[in-house]
Design a protein around this motif. Structure first.
Motif, PDB file in Angstrom:
ATOM      1  N   ALA A   1      51.140  64.470 -32.051  1.00 54.29           N
ATOM      2  CA  ALA A   1      51.298  63.516 -33.243  1.00 54.29           C
ATOM      3  C   ALA A   1      50.437  62.403 -32.818  1.00 54.29           C
ATOM      4  CB  ALA A   1      52.633  63.483 -33.551  1.00 54.29           C
ATOM      5  N   SER A   2      50.965  61.605 -31.446  1.00 59.49           N
ATOM      6  CA  SER A   2      50.145  60.499 -31.266  1.00 59.49           C
ATOM      7  C   SER A   2      48.733  60.662 -30.854  1.00 59.49           C
ATOM      8  CB  SER A   2      50.982  59.940 -29.753  1.00 59.49           C
ATOM      9  OG  SER A   2      50.936  60.737 -28.898  1.00 59.49           O
ATOM     10  N   LEU A   3      48.412  61.728 -30.367  1.00 57.61           N
ATOM     11  CA  LEU A   3      47.005  62.055 -30.286  1.00 57.61           C
ATOM     12  C   LEU A   3      46.187  61.893 -31.679  1.00 57.61           C
ATOM     13  CD1 LEU A   3      44.414  62.722 -28.817  1.00 57.61           C
ATOM     14  CD2 LEU A   3      45.127  65.223 -29.131  1.00 57.61           C
ATOM     15  N   ILE A   4      46.473  62.528 -32.672  1.00 59.74           N
ATOM     16  CA  ILE A   4      46.109  62.250 -34.126  1.00 59.74           C
ATOM     17  C   ILE A   4      46.148  61.169 -34.538  1.00 59.74           C
ATOM     18  CG2 ILE A   4      46.627  62.955 -36.426  1.00 59.74           C
ATOM     19  CD1 ILE A   4      45.601  65.228 -34.764  1.00 59.74           C
ATOM     20  N   ASP A   5      47.020  60.297 -34.173  1.00 55.67           N
ATOM     21  CA  ASP A   5      47.148  58.809 -34.597  1.00 55.67           C
ATOM     22  C   ASP A   5      45.893  58.168 -33.976  1.00 55.67           C
ATOM     23  OD1 ASP A   5      49.261  59.263 -36.266  1.00 55.67           O
ATOM     24  OD2 ASP A   5      50.616  58.434 -34.777  1.00 55.67           O
ATOM     25  N   ASP A   6      45.714  58.219 -32.618  1.00 61.33           N
ATOM     26  CA  ASP A   6      44.705  57.713 -32.033  1.00 61.33           C
ATOM     27  C   ASP A   6      43.339  58.260 -32.249  1.00 61.33           C
ATOM     28  OD1 ASP A   6      44.576  55.669 -29.912  1.00 61.33           O
ATOM     29  OD2 ASP A   6      43.952  57.095 -28.322  1.00 61.33           O
ATOM     30  N   VAL A   7      43.129  59.464 -32.766  1.00 62.37           N
ATOM     31  CA  VAL A   7      41.840  59.681 -33.149  1.00 62.37           C
ATOM     32  C   VAL A   7      41.555  59.067 -34.449  1.00 62.37           C
ATOM     33  CG1 VAL A   7      40.658  61.685 -34.141  1.00 62.37           C
ATOM     34  CG2 VAL A   7      41.867  62.074 -32.037  1.00 62.37           C
ATOM     35  N   ALA A   8      42.604  58.856 -35.131  1.00 60.86           N
ATOM     36  CA  ALA A   8      42.273  58.255 -36.559  1.00 60.86           C
ATOM     37  C   ALA A   8      42.059  56.803 -36.411  1.00 60.86           C
ATOM     38  CB  ALA A   8      43.839  58.442 -37.368  1.00 60.86           C
ATOM     39  N   ARG A   9      42.521  56.169 -35.324  1.00 57.08           N
ATOM     40  CA  ARG A   9      42.281  54.815 -34.993  1.00 57.08           C
ATOM     41  C   ARG A   9      40.714  54.881 -34.522  1.00 57.08           C
ATOM     42  NH1 ARG A   9      42.191  51.662 -30.271  1.00 57.08           N
ATOM     43  NH2 ARG A   9      42.975  53.358 -29.140  1.00 57.08           N
ATOM     44  N   TYR A  10      40.160  55.778 -33.848  1.00 62.86           N
ATOM     45  CA  TYR A  10      38.828  55.775 -33.658  1.00 62.86           C
ATOM     46  C   TYR A  10      37.832  55.690 -34.715  1.00 62.86           C
ATOM     47  CZ  TYR A  10      39.564  55.053 -28.440  1.00 62.86           C
ATOM     48  OH  TYR A  10      39.737  54.309 -27.295  1.00 62.86           O
ATOM     49  N   ARG A  11      38.210  56.964 -35.572  1.00 66.37           N
ATOM     50  CA  ARG A  11      37.448  57.232 -36.584  1.00 66.37           C
ATOM     51  C   ARG A  11      37.282  55.929 -37.489  1.00 66.37           C
ATOM     52  NH1 ARG A  11      34.406  60.992 -38.161  1.00 66.37           N
ATOM     53  NH2 ARG A  11      35.542  61.891 -40.081  1.00 66.37           N
ATOM     54  N   ASP A  12      38.599  55.211 -37.635  1.00 68.85           N
ATOM     55  CA  ASP A  12      38.572  53.878 -38.643  1.00 68.85           C
ATOM     56  C   ASP A  12      37.576  52.785 -38.090  1.00 68.85           C
ATOM     57  OD1 ASP A  12      40.220  55.200 -40.274  1.00 68.85           O
ATOM     58  OD2 ASP A  12      42.041  54.177 -39.428  1.00 68.85           O
ATOM     59  N   ALA A  13      37.472  52.998 -36.653  1.00 75.60           N
ATOM     60  CA  ALA A  13      36.764  51.982 -35.996  1.00 75.60           C
ATOM     61  C   ALA A  13      35.044  52.139 -35.973  1.00 75.60           C
ATOM     62  CB  ALA A  13      36.903  51.971 -34.630  1.00 75.60           C
ATOM     63  N   GLY A  14      34.661  53.436 -36.659  1.00 71.92           N
ATOM     64  CA  GLY A  14      33.320  53.926 -36.832  1.00 71.92           C
ATOM     65  C   GLY A  14      32.911  54.750 -35.958  1.00 71.92           C
ATOM     66  N   TYR A  15      33.530  55.432 -34.849  1.00 67.87           N
ATOM     67  CA  TYR A  15      33.073  56.239 -33.629  1.00 67.87           C
ATOM     68  C   TYR A  15      32.762  57.380 -34.311  1.00 67.87           C
ATOM     69  CZ  TYR A  15      34.471  53.212 -29.731  1.00 67.87           C
ATOM     70  OH  TYR A  15      34.729  52.225 -28.943  1.00 67.87           O
ATOM     71  N   GLN A  16      31.453  57.701 -34.074  1.00 64.67           N
ATOM     72  CA  GLN A  16      30.977  59.132 -34.463  1.00 64.67           C
ATOM     73  C   GLN A  16      31.257  60.606 -33.259  1.00 64.67           C
ATOM     74  OE1 GLN A  16      26.605  58.665 -34.830  1.00 64.67           O
ATOM     75  NE2 GLN A  16      26.904  56.651 -35.397  1.00 64.67           N
ATOM     76  N   ALA A  17      31.615  59.734 -32.237  1.00 64.27           N
ATOM     77  CA  ALA A  17      32.060  60.780 -31.441  1.00 64.27           C
ATOM     78  C   ALA A  17      33.285  60.657 -30.324  1.00 64.27           C
ATOM     79  CB  ALA A  17      31.013  61.087 -30.273  1.00 64.27           C
ATOM     80  N   ILE A  18      34.332  61.421 -30.365  1.00 65.80           N
ATOM     81  CA  ILE A  18      35.699  60.831 -29.622  1.00 65.80           C
ATOM     82  C   ILE A  18      35.871  61.942 -28.644  1.00 65.80           C
ATOM     83  CG2 ILE A  18      38.083  60.555 -30.319  1.00 65.80           C
ATOM     84  CD1 ILE A  18      37.088  59.952 -32.998  1.00 65.80           C
ATOM     85  N   ARG A  19      36.403  61.494 -27.525  1.00 65.78           N
ATOM     86  CA  ARG A  19      37.197  62.539 -26.533  1.00 65.78           C
ATOM     87  C   ARG A  19      38.386  62.382 -26.727  1.00 65.78           C
ATOM     88  NH1 ARG A  19      37.487  61.419 -19.992  1.00 65.78           N
ATOM     89  NH2 ARG A  19      39.703  60.377 -20.711  1.00 65.78           N
ATOM     90  N   ALA A  20      38.963  63.858 -26.769  1.00 65.40           N
ATOM     91  CA  ALA A  20      40.526  63.960 -26.923  1.00 65.40           C
ATOM     92  C   ALA A  20      41.078  64.491 -25.944  1.00 65.40           C
ATOM     93  CB  ALA A  20      40.665  64.992 -28.254  1.00 65.40           C
ATOM     94  N   GLN A  21      42.227  63.801 -25.488  1.00 65.42           N
ATOM     95  CA  GLN A  21      43.168  64.321 -24.327  1.00 65.42           C
ATOM     96  C   GLN A  21      44.673  64.090 -24.608  1.00 65.42           C
ATOM     97  OE1 GLN A  21      39.616  64.882 -22.162  1.00 65.42           O
ATOM     98  NE2 GLN A  21      41.532  65.468 -21.123  1.00 65.42           N
ATOM     99  N   ALA A  22      45.460  64.919 -24.268  1.00 69.95           N
ATOM    100  CA  ALA A  22      46.848  64.744 -24.660  1.00 69.95           C
ATOM    101  C   ALA A  22      47.830  65.412 -23.403  1.00 69.95           C
ATOM    102  CB  ALA A  22      47.421  65.642 -25.895  1.00 69.95           C
TER     103      ALA A  22
END
Length: 402
Positions: A130-151
């Motif tokens: 859940a907290s990873l999903i929230d953090d990905v959303a934060r990067y998406r909102d900031a305009g990132y086109q690419a995101i590394r995901a770790q949990a």
């Protein structure tokens, strides 16, 4: 003719430790180079101060290639992270000087722009899905086109890549933090949380994942196959890179792209990986791979084999390194992506950089040289603090690759 008149090794810790080389020429032009090696900073500082600086005094700062060869071939004890980081600091500082003398940004000296901006990826993480999903959303909102995901793997609070504060920084004070590791639990959990990210956000952005050398080749092959459905941009450092033939085994079992190289320091370290097309992205960085001069050779070799660039760019590289990387990224034809984690406000007080972020991309200013300034007064407020990277142990207590 201008000559190198002064060589200074500057150590400061604005949020984390940085080593900076400052080279001053007789005409007053100053160049900066990053010399930071996370957890071994003072080894590089000593190498520069005690062994390299005396060799530079009186040399022509314009002779970048000759100086690189002199420091590499003349040392006899070649390669390795301490030596190559030291050479990188000198090389980068000389490129900075050359740009200032010419009145041009470094990317113009390297042939000019091949692109208008440099795509970067950010580091999303969470202590659970859940907290990873929230953090990905934060990067998406900031305009990132690419995101590394770790949990964080359940039951393993020290899981790699999970941020504790505003900026991810694994180096701890005093002695190394010893963290537990369970490969089986990770292999079961990683496909679940990466799948959850795709289910939540879809496929209209690039998704990356870092294994951080934790798996055997066959375990990495198994993970790569399990992750094919989520269409990773890359799977990073799936297995320790010392045995490069092991990447052939991974290739036989999965089409998930592979990225390797942040712990490597020379073109010879990646020669087999590139020429046999065992990887898709080479992740060597300016600061640990001999500077702009040598990293450009690596990228040129990679371009012949359709291997793209994906340079390391964690917070253990100073804004000087980031600027040098973006100048190089801007010019090379086989650019892939640039890691970008940002810096603390304290770091911004010491290093003032012309690198800017917008819509998931970095760009450099047209200021001469690298476009970075170093503030001595601010640096003095942040003295060196001994810090170490963590050590991983399996559940039975034996040491594992961190």
């Amino acid at each position: 003719m201008s000559k190198i008149e002064k060589v200074e090794v500057l150590v400061t810790s604005p949020g984390r430790n940085f080593v900076t080389l400052r080279v001053t020429a007789s005409d007053g032009v100053v160049g900066l180079g990053d010399a930071t090696l996370n957890g071994r900073e003072l080894a590089v500082a000593s190498y520069l101060r005690d062994h390299v600086a005396p060799l530079l005094l009186g040399r022509d700062p314009a002779r970048i290639e000759d100086t690189w060869q002199y420091l590499y071939r003349g040392a006899y004890w070649r390669r390795g992270p301490v030596t190559m980081t030291s050479i990188a600091a000198v090389d980068t500082a000389l490129w900075d000087i050359k740009g200032k003398v010419a009145g041009l940004p470094v990317h113009q000296l390297l042939g000019g722009r091949s692109r208008e901006g440099v795509m970067v990826y950010g580091h999303a993480s969470g202590h659970d899905v859940a907290s990873l999903i929230d953090d990905v959303a934060r990067y998406r909102d900031a305009g990132y086109q690419a995101i590394r995901a770790q949990a964080a793997v359940p039951g393993l609070p020290g899981s790699y890549g999970v941020r504790k504060g505003a900026v991810y920084e694994p180096a701890a004070t005093s002695l190394p933090d010893e963290q537990l590791w369970d490969t089986g639990a990770y292999l079961r959990f990683a496909p679940q949380y990466l799948g959850a990210v795709r289910e939540e956000f879809g496929f209209d952005f690039h998704l990356l994942h870092d294994v951080h050398h934790r798996l055997t080749p066959i375990e990495a092959a198994r993970l790569g196959r399990a992750l094919e459905e989520v269409q990773l941009f890359w799977m990073e450092d799936p297995t320790p890179v010392e045995n490069q033939d092991s990447f052939r085994l991974i290739r036989q079992h999965t089409t998930t792209p592979l990225a390797v190289g942040e712990v490597l320091s020379s073109i010879w370290d990646v020669q087999q990986l590139i020429t046999e097309q065992l990887i898709d992205y080479v992740r060597m960085s300016v600061v640990h791979a001999g500077g702009i001069t040598h990293l450009r050779r690596v990228f040129d070799l990679a371009s012949l084999y359709q291997v793209r660039t994906g340079s390391h760019g964690a917070t253990d590289l100073s804004p000087v390194s980031l600027a040098a990387a973006v100048h190089l990224d801007t010019t090379v034809p086989n650019f892939g992506i640039q890691e970008y984690m940002g810096f603390t406000d304290e770091t911004g007080e010491v290093f003032r950089s012309g690198v800017t972020f917008s819509k998931g991309m970095l760009d450099v200013s047209d200021a001469p040289g690298l476009g970075v300034e170093y503030d001595d007064e601010a640096a003095a407020r942040f003295p060196y603090e001994a810090r170490y990277l963590p050590v991983a142990r399996r559940l039975d207590g034996s040491v594992h690759d961190w």
